[in-house]
Scaffold this motif. Structure first.
Motif: not given
Length: 282
Positions: A29, A31-33, A35-39
């Motif tokens: 989770s 790594w996924s965040a 990659r998606e540019g989540v802060s």
């Protein structure tokens, strides 16, 4: 072979990963965040920030220590220890390392900058209000920085070298470098190595705030961490942990482990210039 590897020394590889971060409660989770540019930065909820200039941080959200470890262990473990335990279990599962078969050759090297800061805060409040007899008998054992690797060793049955590294922001990297040296010189076959921190407390934020080191971009938390921007106004404090399983390459290959990378080297030096500013010439 890896270019630059020293064939005369034991080679160190990564066979497992674990993470608890403001972006997720495991590696996938997080790594996924990423990659998606989540802060992972947002308003602090762990304590009342109304008197603080900085009211934002990177909190680990949704982490349930009681569900993970049971009420008794959760109550007797500081937050940074809980993170380290969760990380180590994930990393060990990821690596498929059988600790029991080589328990005296499995080490733990996990560092922290401040350890169980919330435990020290609570003990101080209790001392001031009710006196020394009311301070928890578990306060010392949960506040000390070296209790994180100690509790991990107890949890997984690792009876090899055990140490905490404390080098502020470099702690996790230095712990990994130290652990690699254990393997290279034959002190361990595998080591769980990394860092854990849980300093989003009133004291932790007040200390850095008093030093004017923290960003006060409270209205725009997702864009507050901007170290190379001309409009930067300080760093953003966060909590979490990450642990790697480092392993002797020959041992890893002999058991069919998946090798995710090789650690070729590590260095730690000191500018001997200033407590926070780098030496200007580099």
């Amino acid at each position: 072979t890896v270019e630059g590897a020293d064939s005369g020394r034991r080679r160190v590889v990564v066979t497992g990963l674990g993470a608890v971060t403001p972006l997720g409660l495991d590696v996938a989770s997080t790594w996924s965040a990423l990659r998606e540019g989540v802060s992972g930065i947002g308003p602090i909820t762990l304590f009342d920030t109304s008197a603080h200039a900085t009211r934002i941080a990177g909190e680990v959200r949704g982490f349930d220590p009681v569900a993970a470890f049971g009420a008794k262990r959760a109550r007797r473990s500081s937050r940074n220890i809980q993170f380290a335990l969760a990380d180590s279990r994930e990393a060990l599962m990821h690596s498929r390392l059988d600790v029991a078969s080589i328990s005296t050759d499995v080490g733990v090297c996990i560092g922290s900058g401040v350890g169980g800061l919330e435990v020290i805060e609570q003990a101080t409040r209790t001392l001031d209000k009710d006196g020394p007899r009311r301070v928890s008998p578990f306060a010392a054992a949960t506040a000390l920085i070296d209790m994180a690797p100690g509790m991990v060793a107890i949890d997984i049955g690792a009876r090899g070298p055990n140490r905490a590294v404390v080098t502020a922001c470099a702690t996790g990297a230095d712990a990994i470098g130290e652990a690699a040296e254990w393997i290279r010189r034959g002190d361990a076959v595998a080591v769980l190595a990394g860092g854990t921190e849980a300093a989003i407390t009133a004291t932790g934020m007040a200390m850095f705030g008093a030093a004017r080191a923290l960003s006060t971009r409270n209205e725009d938390p997702a864009r507050a961490s901007r170290p190379f921007d001309r409009d930067r106004d300080g760093f953003v404090s966060s909590e979490g942990a990450a642990v790697l399983v480092l392993e002797d390459r020959d041992h890893a290959l002999s058991r069919g482990a998946t090798v995710h990378g090789e650690l070729i080297g590590h260095a730690a030096t000191e500018d001997a210039y200033h407590i926070t500013a780098p030496e200007p010439t580099g």
